[in-house]
Design a protein around this motif. Sequence first.
Motif, PDB file in Angstrom:
ATOM      1  N   LEU A   6       0.804  -1.217   0.000  1.00 55.04           N
ATOM      2  CA  LEU A   6       0.000   0.000   0.000  1.00 55.04           C
ATOM      3  C   LEU A   6       0.841   1.274   0.000  1.00 55.04           C
ATOM      4  N   GLY A   7       2.159   1.107  -0.034  1.00 54.04           N
ATOM      5  CA  GLY A   7       3.041   2.260  -0.136  1.00 54.04           C
ATOM      6  C   GLY A   7       3.531   2.827   1.184  1.00 54.04           C
ATOM      7  N   VAL A   8       3.332   2.099   2.286  1.00 57.06           N
ATOM      8  CA  VAL A   8       3.794   2.565   3.596  1.00 57.06           C
ATOM      9  C   VAL A   8       5.308   2.394   3.679  1.00 57.06           C
ATOM     10  N   ASP A   9       6.006   3.365   4.278  1.00 58.58           N
ATOM     11  CA  ASP A   9       7.465   3.258   4.366  1.00 58.58           C
ATOM     12  C   ASP A   9       7.859   2.133   5.313  1.00 58.58           C
ATOM     13  N   PRO A  10       9.051   1.554   5.143  1.00 53.11           N
ATOM     14  CA  PRO A  10       9.444   0.352   5.900  1.00 53.11           C
ATOM     15  C   PRO A  10       9.378   0.496   7.416  1.00 53.11           C
ATOM     16  N   MET A  11       9.823   1.638   7.960  1.00 53.00           N
ATOM     17  CA  MET A  11       9.822   1.809   9.413  1.00 53.00           C
ATOM     18  C   MET A  11       8.406   1.749   9.979  1.00 53.00           C
ATOM     19  N   LEU A  12       7.501   2.533   9.413  1.00 51.54           N
ATOM     20  CA  LEU A  12       6.124   2.534   9.897  1.00 51.54           C
ATOM     21  C   LEU A  12       5.469   1.181   9.662  1.00 51.54           C
ATOM     22  N   ALA A  13       5.795   0.542   8.558  1.00 53.33           N
ATOM     23  CA  ALA A  13       5.205  -0.766   8.239  1.00 53.33           C
ATOM     24  C   ALA A  13       5.602  -1.826   9.267  1.00 53.33           C
ATOM     25  N   ILE A  14       6.882  -1.889   9.625  1.00 52.50           N
ATOM     26  CA  ILE A  14       7.317  -2.936  10.554  1.00 52.50           C
ATOM     27  C   ILE A  14       6.850  -2.657  11.971  1.00 52.50           C
ATOM     28  N   LEU A  15       6.789  -1.376  12.363  1.00 54.57           N
ATOM     29  CA  LEU A  15       6.299  -1.046  13.703  1.00 54.57           C
ATOM     30  C   LEU A  15       4.802  -1.346  13.818  1.00 54.57           C
ATOM     31  N   THR A  16       4.044  -1.023  12.798  1.00 54.65           N
ATOM     32  CA  THR A  16       2.611  -1.330  12.796  1.00 54.65           C
ATOM     33  C   THR A  16       2.391  -2.836  12.816  1.00 54.65           C
ATOM     34  N   ALA A  17       3.175  -3.557  12.040  1.00 53.45           N
ATOM     35  CA  ALA A  17       3.058  -5.013  12.010  1.00 53.45           C
ATOM     36  C   ALA A  17       3.382  -5.619  13.368  1.00 53.45           C
ATOM     37  N   GLY A  18       4.437  -5.131  14.009  1.00 53.45           N
ATOM     38  CA  GLY A  18       4.813  -5.651  15.319  1.00 53.45           C
ATOM     39  C   GLY A  18       3.770  -5.344  16.377  1.00 53.45           C
ATOM     40  N   GLY A  19       3.240  -4.122  16.370  1.00 52.79           N
ATOM     41  CA  GLY A  19       2.209  -3.773  17.339  1.00 52.79           C
ATOM     42  C   GLY A  19       0.942  -4.569  17.153  1.00 52.79           C
ATOM     43  N   THR A  20       0.575  -4.829  15.907  1.00 54.80           N
ATOM     44  CA  THR A  20      -0.620  -5.620  15.602  1.00 54.80           C
ATOM     45  C   THR A  20      -0.427  -7.076  16.003  1.00 54.80           C
TER      46      THR A  20
END
Length: 356
Positions: free
Chosen positions: A132-146
């Motif tokens: 969806l075009g999310v940058d890597p840092m925000l993507a991995i932090l969101t994935a980890g929190g979820t």
Amino acid sequence: MKDFCMKWWRRIATVDMAFIAVVTLLASLVASWLKQFPGFSLFGALIIALLIGMAVQFPIRGAYVGGNAERKAGVKDAAGLISNKLLRLGIILLGFKLNLEVLFTQGVKCLPIAAVVVTLVIVVCYAIARRLGVDPMLAILTAGGTGICGAAAVMGLAGSIQVPDDRQDEKNDDVTMAVAIVAIMGTVFALIEIALGPFTGMTTTQLGITAGASLHEIAHAVAAGDAFGAVDIATIMKLSRVLMLVFAAVAIAYWWGRRHVDDADRAAGKRASVFPWFMLGFIGASVIGTFVPALAAITPTLVDFAYIVLGMAMAALGINVNFRAIASKGRMALLASFLTSVLLMCFAAGVALLLF
């Protein structure tokens, strides 16, 4: 050594540091008090502290900083230092919450489920976010929190990811955005599961397992488990996922260093991967809290102190947050977390029906 100590003393012993320390401590204490009330309990103290920090950012700028550039820099540095250092201390102290004996006895069936859930959610959520075009840092932090345990996981993973100094503000904004996303998604899906649970035909244990395996924050899992009369099994399942934070932090630190530390940083002497040493403190606190009987009486106090410290770190993040950056970057990450949360809820329910 003397120069090192003097450097840190000059950075810590400032009026701005004292001011921000008091503000973040008050924010954390207020958040801990508010979490006991209905509605606030679903968010938890860390999210509330973050919101308070974001709110007080404006009076701090207007009444304290004003047009003073030196004071503005001092506030930014103080908030950054508190969010960075107290984050690690809080995660270490949070280890006292994990009773390893309970996890490896009553929760022995939950641990492999937690490992699979956390791995799949991080991989799937990261893949969706990047698509969806999310940058890597925000993507991995969101994935980890979820996938792991909401705000605490976002902060724990953030502590294990190294970025250049000129990207630290961007990283802090991503941490704030990821925390906000998992707070929203966790609350939404906790309400969905509480509403739909009685109509699914699942047993009390199955509903508790589903809540513990799918909801983001510990507060969410406890609230849903309590609604189903299955708070114990929901908590054990959720804490099994919390334990996975240790392994995820180490793996992601290594992966991030290999994939996202560029040649310029390597040439400057920066390591490709940095082991998150504070996670050893997390493990040590878990071991001590579990197997040292003398500490049993004060373990709840240590956990409460951990949340106070983490609340200060969250409030400090809120003080430095860039609202414009969050508004422009957060929508696709929110969608990625939502889609992953739907899949996670269905997968958790299927596992509960199959194995329990």
